[in-house]
Design a protein around this motif. Structure first.
Motif, mmCIF file in Angstrom:
data_model
loop_
_atom_site.group_PDB
_atom_site.id
_atom_site.type_symbol
_atom_site.label_atom_id
_atom_site.label_comp_id
_atom_site.label_asym_id
_atom_site.label_seq_id
_atom_site.Cartn_x
_atom_site.Cartn_y
_atom_site.Cartn_z
ATOM 1 N N PHE A 194 0.852 -1.183 0.000
ATOM 2 C CA PHE A 194 0.000 0.000 0.000
ATOM 3 C C PHE A 194 0.888 1.233 0.000
ATOM 4 C CE2 PHE A 194 -2.151 3.658 1.528
ATOM 5 C CZ PHE A 194 -3.334 3.596 0.824
ATOM 6 N N PRO A 196 0.255 5.664 -0.820
ATOM 7 C CA PRO A 196 -0.812 6.634 -1.117
ATOM 8 C C PRO A 196 -0.849 7.017 -2.593
ATOM 9 C CG PRO A 196 0.500 7.338 0.766
ATOM 10 C CD PRO A 196 1.234 6.204 0.128
ATOM 11 N N ARG A 197 0.303 6.967 -3.250
ATOM 12 C CA ARG A 197 0.326 7.291 -4.675
ATOM 13 C C ARG A 197 0.356 5.996 -5.477
ATOM 14 N NH1 ARG A 197 4.973 11.950 -4.411
ATOM 15 N NH2 ARG A 197 6.044 10.292 -3.300
ATOM 16 N N ASP A 201 7.121 5.686 -4.192
ATOM 17 C CA ASP A 201 6.721 5.831 -2.804
ATOM 18 C C ASP A 201 7.250 4.625 -2.024
ATOM 19 O OD1 ASP A 201 5.385 7.158 -0.735
ATOM 20 O OD2 ASP A 201 3.706 7.619 -2.062
ATOM 21 N N ILE A 202 7.250 4.728 -0.725
ATOM 22 C CA ILE A 202 7.731 3.616 0.096
ATOM 23 C C ILE A 202 6.523 2.952 0.743
ATOM 24 C CG2 ILE A 202 9.074 3.047 2.172
ATOM 25 C CD1 ILE A 202 10.859 3.756 -0.149
ATOM 26 N N VAL A 204 3.722 1.634 2.879
ATOM 27 C CA VAL A 204 3.169 1.926 4.200
ATOM 28 C C VAL A 204 2.857 0.577 4.863
ATOM 29 C CG1 VAL A 204 1.308 3.097 5.439
ATOM 30 C CG2 VAL A 204 2.250 4.108 3.356
ATOM 31 N N LYS A 270 5.348 9.595 9.603
ATOM 32 C CA LYS A 270 4.897 10.442 8.500
ATOM 33 C C LYS A 270 4.226 9.633 7.405
ATOM 34 C CE LYS A 270 9.611 10.100 6.856
ATOM 35 N NZ LYS A 270 10.919 10.740 6.866
ATOM 36 N N ARG A 271 4.430 8.336 7.391
ATOM 37 C CA ARG A 271 3.850 7.545 6.306
ATOM 38 C C ARG A 271 2.506 6.929 6.665
ATOM 39 N NH1 ARG A 271 9.707 5.366 4.834
ATOM 40 N NH2 ARG A 271 10.377 7.301 3.861
ATOM 41 N N GLU A 275 -2.938 2.570 13.623
ATOM 42 C CA GLU A 275 -4.218 1.898 13.366
ATOM 43 C C GLU A 275 -4.424 1.670 11.872
ATOM 44 O OE1 GLU A 275 -6.455 6.191 14.110
ATOM 45 O OE2 GLU A 275 -7.588 4.350 14.401
ATOM 46 N N PHE A 276 -3.965 2.629 11.060
ATOM 47 C CA PHE A 276 -4.097 2.485 9.616
ATOM 48 C C PHE A 276 -3.270 1.298 9.125
ATOM 49 C CE2 PHE A 276 -2.620 3.372 5.269
ATOM 50 C CZ PHE A 276 -3.845 3.491 4.631
ATOM 51 N N GLU A 279 -4.864 -2.058 10.112
ATOM 52 C CA GLU A 279 -6.062 -2.394 9.345
ATOM 53 C C GLU A 279 -5.711 -2.793 7.912
ATOM 54 O OE1 GLU A 279 -9.278 0.311 9.972
ATOM 55 O OE2 GLU A 279 -10.529 -0.618 8.431
ATOM 56 N N VAL A 280 -4.800 -2.017 7.322
ATOM 57 C CA VAL A 280 -4.460 -2.281 5.919
ATOM 58 C C VAL A 280 -3.638 -3.564 5.775
ATOM 59 C CG1 VAL A 280 -3.212 -1.353 3.915
ATOM 60 C CG2 VAL A 280 -4.748 0.117 5.224
ATOM 61 N N VAL A 283 -6.122 -6.144 5.189
ATOM 62 C CA VAL A 283 -6.718 -6.014 3.853
ATOM 63 C C VAL A 283 -5.762 -6.575 2.789
ATOM 64 C CG1 VAL A 283 -7.508 -4.374 2.096
ATOM 65 C CG2 VAL A 283 -8.106 -4.006 4.511
ATOM 66 N N ARG A 286 -5.423 -10.398 2.764
ATOM 67 C CA ARG A 286 -6.555 -11.032 2.068
ATOM 68 C C ARG A 286 -6.414 -10.904 0.562
ATOM 69 N NH1 ARG A 286 -10.878 -8.003 2.594
ATOM 70 N NH2 ARG A 286 -10.477 -6.894 4.542
ATOM 71 N N ARG A 287 -6.101 -9.673 0.116
ATOM 72 C CA ARG A 287 -6.039 -9.442 -1.324
ATOM 73 C C ARG A 287 -4.888 -10.216 -1.968
ATOM 74 N NH1 ARG A 287 -7.442 -2.911 -1.839
ATOM 75 N NH2 ARG A 287 -9.578 -3.080 -1.078
#
Ligand SMILES: Cc1cc2nc3c(=O)[nH]c(=O)nc-3n(C[C@H](O)[C@H](O)[C@H](O)COP(=O)(O)OP(=O)(O)OC[C@H]3O[C@@H](n4cnc5c(N)ncnc54)[C@H](O)[C@@H]3O)c2cc1C
Lengths: 299, 767
Positions: A194, A196-197, A201-202, A204, A270-271, A275-276, A279-280, A283, A286-287
């Motif tokens: 994951f 953001p872009r 990017d590195i 997350v 900063k990344r 909690e994010f 959760e991810v 996700v 699973r994916r």
């Protein structure tokens, strides 16, 4: 604070060596008095030197060592030299077909230009918790061959990084190659990260999954590894176990999701928030498992 | 090389509205173009800056003796090399500056006020020696408590940046200092009475983060000062005359001693309208007697050059059931960074400008905190206020049961509308952009799963200002055009086209350059979307001057009165009763007689360009949201804007697309992350996330043309308005997709995912 003498010394003292054999490289590193570094693609190291994060006095460039630049196939297993770049992995059709997750992970690194330089050895030995190829290699069950003043040894990839910028290698040791084992039938891997872009990017969160199905489509083995959710890449045995014995159905994926989340011990930075990331991680597990499942079903 | 694609066949123009290759294009794609860091001089030194590691500290002492003793170090400058300046505000483009603060921002004096604040600089024979010398400079700091956030900085008891800062604009004046530099207020009508008539009232509080202009080229310059004090400076800047003014002032030199040449510029967006390295490079060059080159690293650009403000904005809008807005109110708190001068004033003026309103009240605060001083960034102040207002408009529209476009049409400013900030609008294109949006296929295309659509409008004033241009007729009839506003977005192409249009000559017969400060009269900088407007106006005037002189020379030769000669279709010819008496003279022919009829023919225009006209825009954004990760990305985007007239449509479209791209970055991911220690944690493009090409869809554009009657070709500025609507367009689309109104930027995945979780908890999430 550095004093003048030290600084003057550093100015003239950065030595660059480009040996043509592993033994020479090891000898140089083992006998160095100051801070010595292996230089592979330099996409981490040169950036760190420029920003004053590290000030090595000796650089040992390993790109001239033929053995470290090769990809070989031995009885279904692949040996990948530590100085092989992501772009070279992608250009190897066999490897791409057999270990798509590993090849994809290495080719998420940076951009086309970066992939032309960035090596697998460098990605591992930079010891970043977020390195993309590392969870994919761990999930694939890869081992590294290490050569040092004491000779050659082997270790699982998950044992190499012990913390941010910290490796289990001892002075003078270098990673020579990775060994991807021969695959059981109906085994496939996948890696997702994951960011953001869409690129540059590195991770997350990163997640590698490799699973094996039997003839009936039941999962008989699974390895799950997570990146960027702890101080080092994690091999999550419980997450793999969540799939074994299942058809990788909704219930198994939910257990996998929970096990992946439970293994995370991230920081807020900063990344992303803790909690994010947690959760991810669930996700992505699973994916990635669903992609690996599709691939395993196809053969 | 010339590509000529007529947009509108049969148009009255030969060149205006076509898309020729830009005159600076070949040099840029072949690498010949020289940007700020590309210039080199024999014997040049490398200049580097020592920067504060503390967000707030008193400088007790600076000892540079060890650095000076290092072989290869040729000069060191500190605060002692710059004279102090009195406190006095002067207009500088779209912002105000105070030299007392400028000198302190260039080199810290009593205190360092942000992480990255310059403390000293060295010039040495190599970069590595310069870097080592910096480590040898001993700075004794007394570290002070710091404050980063704008709301915290306004609290009583917050660490004070400036002991003498008494809030201006408050009656009676406060007795104690604070971090609030200024309070402003304006409005019209009676807001309280207006809200009483409202059937729908929405009030929201928004926060936005400071964002950086993100120009690809870091600040760079090279300075050389001769033994007799003649200084040369080559620099990447939006305004070399301004650089000259500031440097002369800070160094106490005569303006005439400094000649500044603008290098090709790799982006500025407002951020290159101030000085950072330039006075330092000149000071080092004078001290060392050698040319000094200085180039910031990306980290320095982020830590110490101007972002725009982060802000805290409250907006309240009331409307009747029929969709008419009856009252609007806003309170804006803008971070200025370490020194006062945030763009809160223009922000306040922009907030409600697209609408025809009777009752408006806007209050603004300019607040200092321990961050780099803000600099202009594309429509400074506007995007922040407009994000908040356009978000609330979206909600009010929905409550009245109207579409975002119809609601805006119902309230849109038109010709004759009195803007809340004062003037009555002339012909403007707000309604036209809304109608174009409504007619656009994008507006009607169905959305896919997890997608939403948002619309938002935007406004920017645009400015004119002091401008000089010269146009010489060369001996072979070709022309050399010299302008003084640095070309950031295709200016040279547009000026060439306007001159060619006036003179009816082929485009490639005119060569255009940006002159240095010794070649022309004063030119205000490229900013405020003024360069095509102002330099275009001056170019037209200079071309008409050439025509006038050409006519005069021919009249002289033909022994006719001047008014018996006219210039038509690229040639001087006898007119009226004398028509046909002499063969027409082309510019080449005229150039041939220039010497014997009075000498060189040079058109010149020096003017203060008045009549700049605002540009309005309406943007439509489709955004998809991943319900499991909170990642939001733009899947379709259309930017519609009034250009007045598009001289070169490609460069107008480029401005629309670039503004949209920057606004999307502002909306989705860009933010400064400070640690508890007050240090910037993401001073690089890896973690300061501007969109990369693959993050964006093709940005569709529609150029609306409502000509500006005050410009010979109808030009309005177009560069800034396009960054005003995107944040609200994106946030409104996310609200449409998710059912959640986001009031805090950026809409980064962690924030969106958290809000989705909360909304699912109370049954409000659509996905
Ligand atoms: C623009 C950019 C984008 C990037 N994006 C990503 C990304 O998306 N994902 C990601 O994971 N990384 C990313 N990186 C980081 C980097 O490219 C990778 O980690 C890369 O794989 C490093 O390989 P290298 O060959 O360049 O290593 P180098 O920089 O040469 O070395 C890195 C470290 O490993 C050591 N080392 C190298 N080889 C060996 C060896 N064989 N034995 C022992 N020690 C060794 C070096 O001494 C050094 O400390 C990015 C970097 C840049 C500049």
């Amino acid at each position: 604070m550095l004093n003048l003498r030290q600084i003057n010394k550093e100015a003239c003292d950065m030595r660059y060596e480009a040996p043509s054999s592993i033994d020479q490289a090891v000898a140089l590193l083992a006998s160095a008095s100051g801070e010595a570094r292996v230089l592979a693609g330099g996409t981490d190291l040169l950036v760190q030197i420029k920003t004053d994060l590290v000030e090595p006095t000796l650089l040992v460039d390993i790109k001239g060592i033929a053995e470290l630049r090769e990809i070989g196939e031995e009885a279904g297993a692949f040996r990948i030299g530590a100085a092989v770049t992501g772009a070279e992995l992608k250009e190897n059709p066999r490897l791409k077909a057999v270990w798509p997750g590993v090849v994809e992970a290495a080719n998420l690194i940076g951009s086309t230009q970066i992939q032309g330089r960035a090596t697998m050895g460098g990605n591992l030995c930079n010891a970043s918790p977020a390195a993309d190829s590392v969870p994919a290699l761990i999930a694939a069950g890869a081992k590294v061959a290490i050569v040092g003043p004491g000779g050659r040894r082997e270790a699982p990839v998950e044992d190499i990084v012990i913390g941010p910028r910290r490796l289990s290698l001892t002075k003078g040791e270098i990673v020579a190659s990775f060994l991807l084992p021969a695959k059981a039938p109906r085994t496939a891997d996948a890696y997702l990260r994951f960011i953001p872009r869409t690129e540059m990017d590195i991770a997350v969160v990163g997640c590698g999954v490799c699973l094996t199905l039997d003839g009936q489509g039941t999962c008989t083995a699974a390895r799950v590894a997570l990146g960027a959710v702890a101080e080092r890449p994690l091999m999550v045995a419980a997450a793999g176990a969540a799939l074994v014995g299942s058809k990788v159905d909704g219930a198994a994926l939910a257990t996998l999701d929970a096990a992946a989340r439970a293994a995370c011990r991230p920081i807020d930075d900063k990344r992303g928030t803790k909690e994010f990331r947690v959760e991810v991680a669930g996700v992505l597990a699973r994916r990635a498992a669903q992609i690996a499942l599709e691939r395993a079903r196809k053969g | 090389m010339q590509e000529k694609v007529k947009d509108a066949p049969g148009s009255e123009f030969q060149w205006i509205g076509t898309r020729p290759v830009r005159p600076d294009g070949v040099d840029k794609v072949t690498g010949r173009a020289k940007f700020g860091a590309d210039l080199a001089m024999p014997g040049q030194l490398v200049g580097k800056v020592l920067r504060s590691p503390h967000p707030h500290a008193r400088i007790k002492s600076i000892d540079a003796s060890a650095a000076l003793a290092l072989p290869g170090v040729k000069a060191v400058v500190t605060r002692d090399d710059f004279m102090d300046q009195p406190s006095e505000f002067i207009p500088a483009g779209e912002m105000m500056i105070n030299y007392r603060d400028v000198v302190r921002n260039v080199m810290a004096r009593e205190k360092v006020l942000y992480d990255g604040h310059p403390v000293a600089a060295v010039a040495a024979t190599s970069a590595s020696i310069a870097r080592r010398a910096l480590k040898l400079i001993k700075v004794d700091y007394e570290v002070l408590p710091h404050v980063i956030d704008v709301v915290e900085a306004m609290q009583p008891g917050a660490p004070l940046l400036h002991d003498d800062m008494i809030t201006a604009g408050v009656e009676p004046a406060p007795k104690t200092p604070s971090n609030v530099a200024k309070r402003i207020e304006f409005g019209m009508g009676d807001v309280a009475a207006g809200f009483k008539q409202a059937d729908v009232v929405i009030e929201r509080v928004f926060t936005t983060k400071p964002v950086h202009q993100g120009y690809i080229e870091p600040h760079a310059c090279i300075a050389s000062v001769s033994e007799d004090g003649q200084a040369e400076l080559w620099v990447s800047t939006q305004g070399h005359w301004i650089v000259r003014t500031h440097c002369a002032r800070l160094l106490g030199w005569d303006v005439a001693k400094i000649r500044v040449t603008a290098a090709e510029i790799g982006g500025g967006f407002g951020g290159k309208t101030v000085v950072y390295l330039e006075p330092v490079a000149l000071a080092l060059a004078r001290k060392s007697g050698r040319p000094v080159k200085m180039v910031m690293t990306r980290e320095e650009v982020f830590r110490a050059s101007g972002p725009t403000s982060g802000a805290h904005v409250r907006v309240k809008i009331g409307a009747r059931k029929d969709g008419r807005i009856v009252a609007a109110e806003a309170e804006l708190k803008y971070q200025a960074g370490a020194f006062q001068g945030s763009p809160v004033q223009p922000g306040a003026m922009c907030a409600f400008a697209p609408y025809d309103l009777e009752n408006v009240k806007v209050v603004g605060y300019d607040v200092v905190s321990n961050r780099p001083k803000v600099a202009a960034y594309r429509a400074p102040g506007g995007p922040i206020a407009e994000f908040a207002v356009e978000s609330v408009i979206d909600e009010v529209a929905a409550k009245t049961g109207m579409s975002g476009i119809d609601f805006r049409l119902r309230n849109a400013a038109r010709q004759g509308t009195k803007a809340a900030y004062g003037p009555k609008f002339g012909p403007i294109g707000m309604v036209e952009t809304l109608e174009a949006a409504k007619a656009h296929a994008h507006w009607r295309t169905p959305l896919a799963k997890n997608q939403g659509r948002g619309v938002a409008s935007g406004f920017w004033f645009n400015i004119g200002g002091e401008t000089s241009v010269s146009l010489s007729l060369n001996e072979d009839g070709t022309l050399s055009l010299t302008a003084g506003t640095p070309d950031i977005g295709g200016l040279r192409a547009s000026l060439c086209m306007m001159a060619a249009e006036e003179l009816r000559v082929p485009l490639d017969k005119i060569r255009v350059q940006i002159g240095d400060t010794g070649q022309l009269g004063y030119n205000f900088l490229t900013g405020g979307s003024r360069s095509t407007f102002s330099s275009g106006m001056a170019t037209v005037e200079a071309a008409r001057d050439v025509i006038k002189q050409a006519c005069k020379r021919a009249a002289q030769l033909w022994e006719l009165p001047e008014d018996a000669v006219e210039y038509k279709d690229g040639a001087v010819r006898p007119a009226g009763p004398n028509a046909g008496k002499h063969a027409p003279m082309s510019l080449k022919d005229v150039a041939g007689i220039a010497g014997k009829t009075g000498g060189p023919i040079v058109g010149y225009a020096r003017l203060n360009a008045h009549g700049a006209a605002p540009s309005f825009a309406t943007h439509i954004a489709d955004v998809e949201v991943d319900p499991e990760t909170g990642r939001a990305w733009v899947v379709r985007y259309t930017a519609i804007q009034d250009a007045g007239r598009a001289i070169h449509p490609s460069y107008v479209e480029g401005q629309y697309q670039g503004g949209a791209a920057q606004g999307i970055g502002w909306a989705l991911n860009e933010e400064y992350v400070y640690g508890d220690d007050g240090r910037l944690q993401n001073p690089g493009f890896l973690d300061y996330r501007v969109p990369v090409a693959s993050d964006l869809p093709m940005i569709d554009t529609v150029i609306v043309e409502v000509p500006n009657p005050r410009h010979p070709y109808g030009v309005r500025g177009v560069g800034e308005t396009p960054i005003c609507p995107p944040m609200a367009a994106v946030a409104n689309a996310v609200a449409d997709a998710t059912g959640i109104r986001f009031t805090e930027l950026p809409l980064s995945p962690p924030r969106v995912l958290k809000a989705l979780g909360e909304a699912r908890g109370n049954g409000q999430a659509k996905i």
